[in-house]
Design an enzyme around this catalytic site. Sequence first.
Site, PDB file in Angstrom:
ATOM      1  N   TYR A   2       0.863  -1.188   0.000  1.00 16.80           N
ATOM      2  CA  TYR A   2       0.000   0.000   0.000  1.00 16.80           C
ATOM      3  C   TYR A   2       0.895   1.232   0.000  1.00 16.80           C
ATOM      4  O   TYR A   2       1.874   1.301   0.758  1.00 16.80           O
ATOM      5  CB  TYR A   2      -0.902   0.008   1.235  1.00 16.80           C
ATOM      6  CG  TYR A   2      -1.752   1.259   1.371  1.00 16.80           C
ATOM      7  CD1 TYR A   2      -3.023   1.314   0.809  1.00 16.80           C
ATOM      8  CD2 TYR A   2      -1.281   2.379   2.056  1.00 16.80           C
ATOM      9  CE1 TYR A   2      -3.808   2.454   0.927  1.00 16.80           C
ATOM     10  CE2 TYR A   2      -2.057   3.527   2.172  1.00 16.80           C
ATOM     11  CZ  TYR A   2      -3.317   3.554   1.610  1.00 16.80           C
ATOM     12  OH  TYR A   2      -4.085   4.694   1.715  1.00 16.80           O
ATOM     13  N   GLU A  19      -3.550   7.658  -4.049  1.00 12.41           N
ATOM     14  CA  GLU A  19      -3.448   6.358  -3.366  1.00 12.41           C
ATOM     15  C   GLU A  19      -3.278   5.231  -4.378  1.00 12.41           C
ATOM     16  O   GLU A  19      -3.993   5.183  -5.381  1.00 12.41           O
ATOM     17  CB  GLU A  19      -4.707   6.118  -2.527  1.00 12.41           C
ATOM     18  CG  GLU A  19      -4.733   4.788  -1.811  1.00 12.41           C
ATOM     19  CD  GLU A  19      -6.059   4.540  -1.112  1.00 12.41           C
ATOM     20  OE1 GLU A  19      -6.097   4.671   0.120  1.00 12.41           O
ATOM     21  OE2 GLU A  19      -7.057   4.250  -1.801  1.00 12.41           O
TER      22      GLU A  19
END
Length: 386
Positions: A109, A197
């Site tokens: 991530y 993101e």
Amino acid sequence: MKLFEFQAKNILKEYGVCIPRGKAISRSADASTTFQEIGCNRCVIKAQILAGGRGKSGGIQFASSPEEAQACVSGMLGSHLVTRQTGQKGTEITYVLIEEALPIKKELYLAITIDRCLQTPMLIASAEGGMEIEEVANRTPDKIIKEPIDVFFGIHPFQARRIASQLNLSGTLATKLSNLATNLFDAFLKNDCSLLEINPLAVTAHDEICALDAKMDVDDNALYRHPEFNQFIPSQDISPAEALARKHRLSYIGLEGNIGCLVNGAGLAMATMDIIKLHGGEPANFLDVGGDASLEQVTQAFKIILSDPKVKAVLINIFGGIMKCDVIASGIIQAIKEVGIHIPLVIRLEGTNVEIAKKILDNSGLKITAAKDMKEAANLVVSKVL
């Protein structure tokens, strides 16, 4: 402004970020051809909506042949996808992204957002990427890595090395991660993002670091610097009124009440909605024309309010500082002449050129109820819808 995954990926590709081969389509008839154009044995088909949680709701599927891709896309396009972020109505799928399905060794991530407390961009990473990242953050916050970023110097090499080490990456992969983080921050700054993101960020079987998904939120206040983003406005999940407000640089949010509000200044707009509710009414919108609105902006603001069929009365509450009351008065008259008005209109004006504004309104011949202060204005407008 939120961008679809394929729109965000197209931008990231310009900054040297590795993304899978793929193409977004809006017609099911194009699915088979697109699958063949990508030229791989297995593709992933992803519903394009401005909400998360697609994987758990059937919005991400796999196909191993053009026929499977065709059937999958046909089932998605035009349907409504319900996720934990969409509510019960769900969101209509108008685009799907068909991409090559890459062999994955590891999911990570990586994101950059704004830390409001530190007033600086923040690089966030985790070795636990994928659909469960929210649960990771809640249950094991120590697995979430954060590095504040200096706006002027960017990501320092020691920060990139530290992130790579904590993600258990070394050698060539650590270098690739460092380059990716630098490119990501470059994209974040130059596109005025509030969030960028990548989840998941994949380490592939060929030791490439590739963005399998991308979420990009652009600061609405900076859109005037990005005319290239105007092409994305029609795909936004917003009402026609909100789209028109964005075009004219007005801050507008539609609500469920029946009293339209036209105010200058966000604080005064919030106070206006509060006092309407205090007197038993329900505001139909938040609409801030700003402190230096032009005659055209005021006219468009008034049109936006009147386009809402729920609105049964309008309250205009202006404190003239930089914004002059006579400009507001002229805008009101111009808008009414263009679109007409058949509902009660209450106006409270105070500040710069207020006496000139009152004369303009008095001489207009319009049916306007004047109020001397906010309390009286709220009382009057609420009484007209009860």
